[in-house]
Scaffold this motif. Structure first.
Motif, PDB file in Angstrom:
ATOM      1  N   ASP A   1       0.831  -1.206   0.000  1.00 18.14           N
ATOM      2  CA  ASP A   1       0.000   0.000   0.000  1.00 18.14           C
ATOM      3  C   ASP A   1       0.864   1.255   0.000  1.00 18.14           C
ATOM      4  O   ASP A   1       0.603   2.215  -0.733  1.00 18.14           O
ATOM      5  N   ASN A   2       1.903   1.238   0.807  1.00 22.45           N
ATOM      6  CA  ASN A   2       2.765   2.415   0.911  1.00 22.45           C
ATOM      7  C   ASN A   2       3.642   2.629  -0.319  1.00 22.45           C
ATOM      8  O   ASN A   2       3.897   3.765  -0.723  1.00 22.45           O
ATOM      9  N   HIS A   3       4.080   1.551  -0.945  1.00 20.40           N
ATOM     10  CA  HIS A   3       5.062   1.696  -2.017  1.00 20.40           C
ATOM     11  C   HIS A   3       4.481   1.555  -3.424  1.00 20.40           C
ATOM     12  O   HIS A   3       5.156   1.892  -4.405  1.00 20.40           O
ATOM     13  N   ASN A   4       3.238   1.102  -3.519  1.00 22.06           N
ATOM     14  CA  ASN A   4       2.645   0.917  -4.850  1.00 22.06           C
ATOM     15  C   ASN A   4       1.333   1.669  -5.066  1.00 22.06           C
ATOM     16  O   ASN A   4       1.008   2.000  -6.198  1.00 22.06           O
ATOM     17  N   PHE A   5       0.562   1.918  -4.007  1.00 23.74           N
ATOM     18  CA  PHE A   5      -0.746   2.558  -4.123  1.00 23.74           C
ATOM     19  C   PHE A   5      -0.614   4.026  -3.741  1.00 23.74           C
ATOM     20  O   PHE A   5      -0.430   4.360  -2.574  1.00 23.74           O
ATOM     21  N   VAL A   6      -0.677   4.918  -4.733  1.00 20.83           N
ATOM     22  CA  VAL A   6      -0.656   6.353  -4.459  1.00 20.83           C
ATOM     23  C   VAL A   6      -2.096   6.781  -4.178  1.00 20.83           C
ATOM     24  O   VAL A   6      -2.958   6.739  -5.057  1.00 20.83           O
ATOM     25  N   HIS A   7      -2.351   7.206  -2.962  1.00 24.24           N
ATOM     26  CA  HIS A   7      -3.712   7.546  -2.539  1.00 24.24           C
ATOM     27  C   HIS A   7      -4.090   8.973  -2.958  1.00 24.24           C
ATOM     28  O   HIS A   7      -3.215   9.814  -3.183  1.00 24.24           O
ATOM     29  N   PRO A   8      -5.389   9.257  -3.047  1.00 25.70           N
ATOM     30  CA  PRO A   8      -5.810  10.640  -3.272  1.00 25.70           C
ATOM     31  C   PRO A   8      -5.295  11.552  -2.150  1.00 25.70           C
ATOM     32  O   PRO A   8      -5.240  11.149  -0.985  1.00 25.70           O
ATOM     33  N   TRP A   9      -4.932  12.751  -2.519  1.00 27.98           N
ATOM     34  CA  TRP A   9      -4.447  13.760  -1.560  1.00 27.98           C
ATOM     35  C   TRP A   9      -3.269  13.184  -0.765  1.00 27.98           C
ATOM     36  O   TRP A   9      -3.185  13.319   0.438  1.00 27.98           O
TER      37      TRP A   9
END
Length: 462
Positions: free
Chosen positions: A14-22
């Motif tokens: 999640d931290n290294h592959n999923f760029v979250h909104p805002w």
């Protein structure tokens, strides 16, 4: 079911592959976000198995609550029968039926439904249609869109350009000449001694003066949320939207009502524009609760009058070259149709109107906490804004207040959507009176605990 045993890897992915909104760039790759893995009714369950009331209903959208088997079955059935069709070349019965059901519930002559992928693309479509129409009408300079400070209309480039949340704009480019922003319409910020009536008059004068100063021949539309949701649940003074519509009519300016949040029962009506605010706009944009968040979908709903002004013999052979691969997606349409059916069958609009009185009473009761500077809301949407006596305008202090309240509420069983120093509520429409009490009891304790912690660090309530 939880995935706790595997969460070291999952959190890393999640931290290294999923760029979250805002996404905060200072913390990217090092976040400790809560994972919500299962859900039922108004509750979500985290990766540790902790059960939380979902105070914001996802993102203002899970009207029916989670785990509705009818919704899942409708989507699965449509996927098996017809998972996708090209809206550019063909038609399909699911979106055709949905467009008809939407038109039956819209105010006035808003009967033409353009399906989009969400709220941002619904607003984008509305703005592009306004530009397109004025080009056909021989008014190529009539393109300025008037909006408000604290308004939020989306994060696509065009929708973001008419959004007025200044803290969202810091490092992103904004086009010049497209949007004009009027001052904040929050009544709680009016000068000491000014009446609500005088404040209302001032806000209407803001709009009229802007149109005159810019030139009515250059102003294309005024876009407004019935309630400015992401800006902090700002409820304009009574009569504001009606008077704004009158100003727009007097100057040949279109009125776009952004109902991405307020439609589909949030205020106890299918659409809030007419039933709650006494206006019939030219265009309505919507999304979120249209499918109860079960699958992405939005819509731009355009009046017959606007369509007729540039169609048929008046079309000049033009094409409205705007659209999306997933416009009218049949699985999303099936979800929206089932959503409407359930809301109607379960009398959820009436339910919202009944429990909203208690919701708002409990919301405003939080003002007894000294740190609470303002509470505001309508229907099943509300905001608690907290302030301190020192460094009131400090962004760091504001973030600390919101983060501490959020932490305590989550420990006690309530998920919030903190907006810096504001805590927003928009729970699933199925919430009961007892669950409303449970939600606000937790919020009250969370505020008190955060206040005590802040006091120990030398930050005191106002």
């Amino acid at each position: 079911m939880t995935l706790q045993n595997d969460f070291a890897d999952i959190r890393e992915w999640d931290n290294h592959n999923f760029v979250h909104p805002w996404e905060g760039m200072a913390d990217i790759g090092h976040n400790e976000r809560t994972f919500t893995e299962t859900a039922s009714g108004i509750y979500v369950t985290t990766e540790t198995g902790k059960r939380l009331i979902d105070g914001p209903a996802g993102m203002w959208c899970v009207q029916l609550g989670y785990g509705n088997a009818e919704m899942a079955d409708a989507m699965a059935g449509q996927a098996r029968e017809m998972a996708y069709f090209s809206p550019f070349n063909n038609a399909n019965s699911a979106p055709a039926r949905l467009a008809h059901e939407i038109a039956k519930r819209t105010p006035g002559d808003l009967n033409h439904v353009f399906f989009t992928t969400g709220g941002s693309t619904a607003v984008d479509t509305a703005l592009r249609f306004v530009q397109f129409r004025n080009n056909l009408l021989g008014k190529p300079d009539k393109k300025v869109i008037i909006s408000r400070q604290k308004a939020y209309h989306g994060s696509t480039f065009l929708a973001a350009s008419v959004s007025g949340k200044e803290r969202d704009k810091g490092w992103l480019d904004q086009p010049s000449g497209i949007a004009y922003f009027l001052p904040n319409v929050n009544p709680s910020l009016r000068p000491v001694g000014m009446s609500i009536g005088d404040f209302l008059d001032e806000k209407i004068t803001d709009l009229e003066r802007a149109i005159v100063d810019i030139g009515a021949d250059r102003v294309a539309a005024f876009i407004a949320e019935p309630i400015l949701a992401s800006g902090g649940v700002i409820v304009p003074p009574r009569g504001y939207h009606r008077k704004c519509l009158e100003v727009c009519r007097n100057h040949d300016v279109l009125y776009i009502s952004d109902e991405v949040v307020t439609a589909w029962g949030r205020l106890g009506h299918w659409f809030a524009s007419e039933d709650a605010f006494d206006i019939v706009p030219d265009i309505i944009t919507t999304a979120k609760g249209l499918t109860s968040g079960y699958v992405p979908m939005g819509a731009c709903i355009i009046s017959d009058a606007l369509i007729e002004s540039i169609s048929g013999e008046s079309s000049q052979g033009s094409t409205f070259s705007n659209g999306y691969t997933y416009s009218g997606h049949p699985v999303a349409a099936a979800a929206a149709l089932k959503n409407i059916e359930i809301i109607e069958r379960e009398n959820l609009l009436e339910h919202v109107r009944e429990v909203a009185l208690h919701f708002q009473e409990r919301l405003h009761g939080l003002r007894e906490n000294p740190i609470v500077g303002d509470t505001r809301g309508m229907g099943l949407v509300g905001c608690v804004e907290c302030n301190t006596g020192t460094d009131r305008d400090s962004l760091e202090i504001d973030r600390t207040i919101g983060a501490r309240i959020d932490q305590h509420c989550q420990e006690l069983g309530l998920m919030l959507r903190p907006l810096i120093n504001m805590c927003v509520f928009s729970p699933p429409l199925i919430i009961s009176r007892d669950q409303i009490d449970q939600m606000f009891d937790i919020m009250d304790i969370g505020i008190k605990r955060a206040t005590a912690e802040l006091a120990k660090s030398g930050i005191h309530a106002m």
